[in-house]
Design an enzyme around this catalytic site. Structure first.
Site, PDB file in Angstrom:
ATOM      1  N   GLU A  94      69.736  99.461 -35.522  1.00 54.90           N
ATOM      2  CA  GLU A  94      68.760  99.556 -34.438  1.00 54.90           C
ATOM      3  C   GLU A  94      67.620  98.569 -34.630  1.00 54.90           C
ATOM      4  OE1 GLU A  94      67.408 103.657 -34.048  1.00 54.90           O
ATOM      5  OE2 GLU A  94      69.391 104.303 -34.680  1.00 54.90           O
ATOM      6  N   CYS A 107      60.736  95.502 -34.599  1.00 53.27           N
ATOM      7  CA  CYS A 107      60.999  96.258 -35.821  1.00 53.27           C
ATOM      8  C   CYS A 107      62.495  96.125 -36.091  1.00 53.27           C
ATOM      9  CB  CYS A 107      60.609  97.718 -35.599  1.00 53.27           C
ATOM     10  SG  CYS A 107      61.067  98.789 -36.966  1.00 53.27           S
ATOM     11  N   CYS A 114      71.061 103.787 -45.483  1.00 48.73           N
ATOM     12  CA  CYS A 114      70.068 103.649 -46.550  1.00 48.73           C
ATOM     13  C   CYS A 114      70.427 104.625 -47.662  1.00 48.73           C
ATOM     14  CB  CYS A 114      68.683 104.000 -45.987  1.00 48.73           C
ATOM     15  SG  CYS A 114      67.331 103.774 -47.167  1.00 48.73           S
ATOM     16  N   CYS A 118      65.083 109.697 -48.517  1.00 45.15           N
ATOM     17  CA  CYS A 118      63.862 110.393 -48.088  1.00 45.15           C
ATOM     18  C   CYS A 118      64.250 111.569 -47.191  1.00 45.15           C
ATOM     19  CB  CYS A 118      62.918 109.440 -47.347  1.00 45.15           C
ATOM     20  SG  CYS A 118      62.388 108.037 -48.349  1.00 45.15           S
ATOM     21  N   CYS A 121      63.928 111.504 -43.189  1.00 41.84           N
ATOM     22  CA  CYS A 121      64.356 110.291 -42.486  1.00 41.84           C
ATOM     23  C   CYS A 121      65.790 110.378 -41.977  1.00 41.84           C
ATOM     24  CB  CYS A 121      64.216 109.106 -43.443  1.00 41.84           C
ATOM     25  SG  CYS A 121      64.716 107.550 -42.710  1.00 41.84           S
ATOM     26  N   CYS A 343      63.387 104.746 -35.889  1.00 44.43           N
ATOM     27  CA  CYS A 343      64.693 104.203 -36.241  1.00 44.43           C
ATOM     28  C   CYS A 343      65.613 105.214 -36.892  1.00 44.43           C
ATOM     29  CB  CYS A 343      64.513 103.004 -37.123  1.00 44.43           C
ATOM     30  SG  CYS A 343      64.489 101.547 -36.106  1.00 44.43           S
TER      31      CYS A 343
HETATM   32  N1  SAH Z   1      62.705 101.826 -46.403  1.00 45.54           N
HETATM   33  C1  SAH Z   1      61.449 101.302 -45.960  1.00 45.54           C
HETATM   34  C2  SAH Z   1      61.426 100.897 -44.502  1.00 45.54           C
HETATM   35  C3  SAH Z   1      62.128 101.739 -43.502  1.00 45.54           C
HETATM   36  S1  SAH Z   1      61.395 103.243 -42.990  1.00 45.54           S
HETATM   37  C4  SAH Z   1      60.343 102.269 -46.266  1.00 45.54           C
HETATM   38  O1  SAH Z   1      60.618 103.357 -46.782  1.00 45.54           O
HETATM   39  O2  SAH Z   1      59.191 101.935 -46.063  1.00 45.54           O
HETATM   40  C5  SAH Z   1      59.938 102.817 -42.090  1.00 45.54           C
HETATM   41  C6  SAH Z   1      58.861 103.887 -42.179  1.00 45.54           C
HETATM   42  O3  SAH Z   1      59.212 105.039 -41.382  1.00 45.54           O
HETATM   43  C7  SAH Z   1      58.637 104.403 -43.589  1.00 45.54           C
HETATM   44  O4  SAH Z   1      57.262 104.545 -43.829  1.00 45.54           O
HETATM   45  C8  SAH Z   1      59.329 105.741 -43.539  1.00 45.54           C
HETATM   46  O5  SAH Z   1      58.894 106.585 -44.566  1.00 45.54           O
HETATM   47  C9  SAH Z   1      59.001 106.205 -42.145  1.00 45.54           C
HETATM   48  N2  SAH Z   1      59.827 107.284 -41.617  1.00 45.54           N
HETATM   49  C10 SAH Z   1      61.124 107.538 -41.819  1.00 45.54           C
HETATM   50  N3  SAH Z   1      61.516 108.638 -41.154  1.00 45.54           N
HETATM   51  C11 SAH Z   1      60.441 109.086 -40.502  1.00 45.54           C
HETATM   52  C12 SAH Z   1      60.209 110.194 -39.641  1.00 45.54           C
HETATM   53  N4  SAH Z   1      61.169 111.065 -39.343  1.00 45.54           N
HETATM   54  N5  SAH Z   1      58.967 110.350 -39.139  1.00 45.54           N
HETATM   55  C13 SAH Z   1      57.984 109.463 -39.446  1.00 45.54           C
HETATM   56  N6  SAH Z   1      58.141 108.407 -40.241  1.00 45.54           N
HETATM   57  C14 SAH Z   1      59.351 108.222 -40.785  1.00 45.54           C
END
Ligand code: SAH
Length: 354
Positions: A94, A107, A114, A118, A121, A343
């Site tokens: 995406e 973006c 991944c 997390c 996510c 995303c």
């Molecule tokens: N892997 C990298 C970049 C991709 S995620 C990173 O961790 O920074 C981009 C951002 O979106 C990160 O800050 C991540 O923690 C956040 N993110 C992921 N899922 C999310 C969600 N459900 N709600 C809000 N932020 C989220």
């Protein structure tokens, strides 16, 4: 399928194209014709000024694919456009184009899936399938720009994947997108977001690229952070913030911190006080006074995770607590609220259907 692995045309730097031209008995200036057209989204077959013979050689020597728009959602609220891009091997990623007064920002994704795990996510649920090549990273920008017909002037690497887990391709991409005869996007207009791979941060610090680094911190202490971000078991909060201080000391580039607010997990006033304390302790020593900025992001609710976003009052109290301790905090304006613009969610929906 290719029987021999052919080099990807979109991953090559101008000097590498020149080298290839010379080795194939073509004049060097052909590379100067090819590169800008590639970066505008043309296939070599469409470049009539190259001549049939060279077009044929390029077809034999290289693969060329631009991500294909599989789905496109446009926000009726703010014009944000979300793309589901199909890649040559059938995988998809995406990208999101956001329209700001200062220009269009894209973006982009850095991996298919991944492996960082997390808990909040959507991108990590099915694990990592593979890294994106430099040409596929670049291809997202080219394809989006071609589709929306407007220049894209800023890039954030905050889509699917962990950019520092795909280090070499990401660095090559940064060089490519910065080329004057290509998209010519300045490093200062590029942000890279990481969940905190310290080894990668240290390597990046030596690259001498004035991009903006964002750290997805999301918690002020190891216990809270490890509960939502498994990577914290490898690289703890203290070491991460020390690496940030060093990065700033070496590069002079300010780092921004992302903090996703999840109800009952990391959003109390006590969490905010701790966050201020730990940021000040690590980043504002007697010798370094790094300006600190925290982006507060109400968690995007993903059905599989069960996490809920913090209430309006909790968010305001969190921000106020940080400000009171001298830390600038902004609550991120949410774009594309009607198109699930965070995303990972579109790709997951597409995966479920297939
Ligand atoms: N892997 C990298 C970049 C991709 S995620 C990173 O961790 O920074 C981009 C951002 O979106 C990160 O800050 C991540 O923690 C956040 N993110 C992921 N899922 C999310 C969600 N459900 N709600 C809000 N932020 C989220």
């Amino acid at each position: 399928m290719d029987t021999v692995q052919r080099r990807e045309l979109l991953s090559l730097m101008p000097a590498e194209l020149e080298e290839w031209m010379l080795a194939s008995g073509e004049p060097k200036y052909r590379a100067g014709q090819l590169f800008p057209q590639l970066h505008r989204g043309l296939s070599p077959d469409e470049m009539t000024n190259l001549g049939k013979r060279l077009q044929e050689k390029l077809r034999e020597g290289f693969s060329w694919h631009l991500p294909v728009v599989e789905q496109k959602l446009v926000s009726a609220i703010d014009g944000t456009v979300k793309y589901l891009f199909g890649l040559a091997d059938g995988n998809c990623v995406e990208s999101v184009v956001m329209k700001y007064d200062h220009g269009n920002t894209i973006c982009i994704s850095s991996q298919v899936g991944c492996r960082m795990g997390c808990k909040f996510c959507a991108s990590t649920i099915g694990g990592r399938v593979r890294d994106l090549t430099a040409g596929e990273l670049l291809g997202q920008v080219i394809a989006a720009q071609k589709d929306c017909g407007e220049r894209i002037s800023n890039i954030v690497m905050m889509g699917i994947g962990e950019p520092l887990d795909n280090y070499d391709n990401v660095i090559r991409f940064l060089h490519l997108v910065n080329c004057e005869t290509g998209l010519n996007i300045g490093y200062r207009h590029i942000s890279l977001s990481t969940c905190g791979l310290i080894d990668g941060i240290r390597r990046l610090q030596k690259e001498n690229l004035p991009i903006t680094l964002s750290i997805s911190l999301h918690a002020p202490d190891d216990e809270t952070r490890s509960a939502i971000m498994p990577i914290n078991n490898r690289y703890g909060v203290s070491d991460l913030l020390d690496a940030c201080r060093e990065y700033y000391a070496q590069t002079g580039r300010r780092i921004s911190f992302e903090y996703t607010l999840i109800a009952g997990k990391n959003d109390s006033v006590e969490n905010a006080q701790k966050l201020a304390r730990v940021l000040n302790a690590h980043l504002r020593t007697r010798t370094d006074t790094m300006p600190i900025h925290v982006n507060l992001i109400p968690v995007n609710e993903v059905s599989e995770t069960g996490f809920r976003k913090s209430g309006r009052e909790a968010i305001a109290a969190f921000a106020k607590t940080l400000e009171y301790k001298g830390i600038r905090a902004t609550v991120r304006r949410k774009l594309g609220a009607d198109i699930n613009a965070s995303c990972g969610q579109l790709r997951r929906a597409a995966m479920k259907q297939s």
